[in-house]
Design an enzyme around this catalytic site. Structure first.
Site, PDB file in Angstrom:
ATOM      1  N   ARG A  68      -1.940  -1.242  -8.366  1.00 52.72           N
ATOM      2  CA  ARG A  68      -3.149  -0.759  -8.116  1.00 52.72           C
ATOM      3  C   ARG A  68      -3.312   0.772  -8.342  1.00 52.72           C
ATOM      4  NH1 ARG A  68      -4.072  -1.348  -2.283  1.00 52.72           N
ATOM      5  NH2 ARG A  68      -4.340  -3.733  -2.546  1.00 52.72           N
TER       6      ARG A  68
ATOM      7  N   ASP B 251       0.747  -1.268   0.116  1.00 55.76           N
ATOM      8  CA  ASP B 251       0.045  -0.013  -0.024  1.00 55.76           C
ATOM      9  C   ASP B 251       0.847   1.241   0.152  1.00 55.76           C
ATOM     10  OD1 ASP B 251      -2.396  -1.324   0.087  1.00 55.76           O
ATOM     11  OD2 ASP B 251      -2.730  -1.092   1.917  1.00 55.76           O
TER      12      ASP B 251
END
Length: 308
Positions: A184, A134
């Protein structure tokens, strides 16, 4: 106007104590958090994959202040790897990791985070799955991408997250659009200064589309992280124009948000992955979700007003 205030509150110890100790917070938290225990996360994985969805799991914890916390977070992910191995779902159930939970912000944090994440990447590979790193606030971007490069030498399926509101992200997309690279793309959920990030929603959206175009026409594997109907539709059209087949890209949405849309995309044959957070350290994640959805702020404030 509430968004920036809530994002600042996400890192306030005082507000954290107030919100965490308020019983009426729980109904709102439960909309976004699968539970506090590993068993809760496994139950969510079974339910979601049983409906044709895929998952990425986040054991909540960030901005730690003690190396011992980093070790506890590492061990929680190792336990998660064991649980996923037993399910035998392969990459249908992967993991998302915030490197601040592994010590990135501590003294010597880059090396500490790399040392802590490496055994998790090893265990994930043994379990037949993988890890996505992330992205957090802009001060961590260079360190996170450097750790990504190091991990991909041994674990080439390690994924990354890029945030379209940062000015640098188009260049980062070009650098990560190569073969085998999993990225992502999200809009971004941290309070960033105007010196490094777009401040207006329209500018962020336009940057998202430009970045997605780079990823879709590249040789990597784009993961479209958005609940915005316009971005979902644009992603579908870009995939079509790029000649990408189902399985050569995917959509990702958060647990508890737009569940009907998640089901629709999966039913149409798209890979649809749900970001499933769990654990006791839910405060920072919870506040960012409030910042993104004003209706939830109103619900939460009404709950506080009627407390007791």
């Amino acid at each position: 106007m509430l968004g920036p205030v809530l994002l600042a509150a996400a890192r306030s110890a005082g507000v954290r104590r107030l919100v965490s100790s308020t019983p009426v917070t729980r109904p709102v938290v439960d909309r976004y958090i699968a539970g506090e225990r590993l068993d809760d996360a496994v139950a969510a994985v079974r339910a979601l994959t049983g409906r044709g969805l895929e998952v990425t799991l986040d054991h909540l914890g960030e901005d730690i202040t003690d190396p011992a916390e980093a070790l506890r977070n590492r061990d929680a992910y190792l336990a998660l790897c064991e649980a996923l191995a037993a399910l035998g779902l392969g990459e249908r159930a992967e993991m998302s990791v915030k490197l601040s939970a592994f010590g990135q912000a501590l003294p010597g944090g880059h090396d500490l985070a790399l040392a802590n994440i490496t055994p998790v990447a090893e265990a994930a590979a043994e379990a037949g799955t993988t890890v996505t790193l992330d992205m957090e606030d802009h001060t961590t971007t260079d360190s996170t991408l450097a750790i990504l490069r190091e991990l991909r030498r041994r674990f080439p399926r390690t994924g990354a997250v890029l945030q379209s509101y940062l000015f640098r992200t188009e260049d980062d997309c070009r650098a990560l659009a190569g073969e085998g690279s999993r990225v992502r793309l999200v809009k971004g959920a941290y309070k960033e200064p105007a010196s490094v990030a777009h401040q207006r929603r329209r500018e962020v959206d336009r940057a998202f589309v430009r970045c997605l175009g780079i990823l879709m026409t590249g040789q990597g594997y784009p993961m479209i992280g958005s609940h915005d109907p316009r971005m979902v539709a644009i992603g579908q059209e870009m995939a079509r124009r790029a000649g990408r087949k189902p399985g050569e890209y995917e959509f990702q949405m958060l647990y508890g948000i737009r569940e009907a849309e998640q089901a629709r995309l999966a039913a149409e044959g798209h890979r649809m992955r749900v970001y499933v957070p769990y654990g006791t350290d839910w405060y920072g994640y919870f506040m960012r979700r409030l910042a993104e959805r004003p209706a939830n702020v109103a619900f939460f404030l009404r709950s506080l007003a009627t407390r007791g």
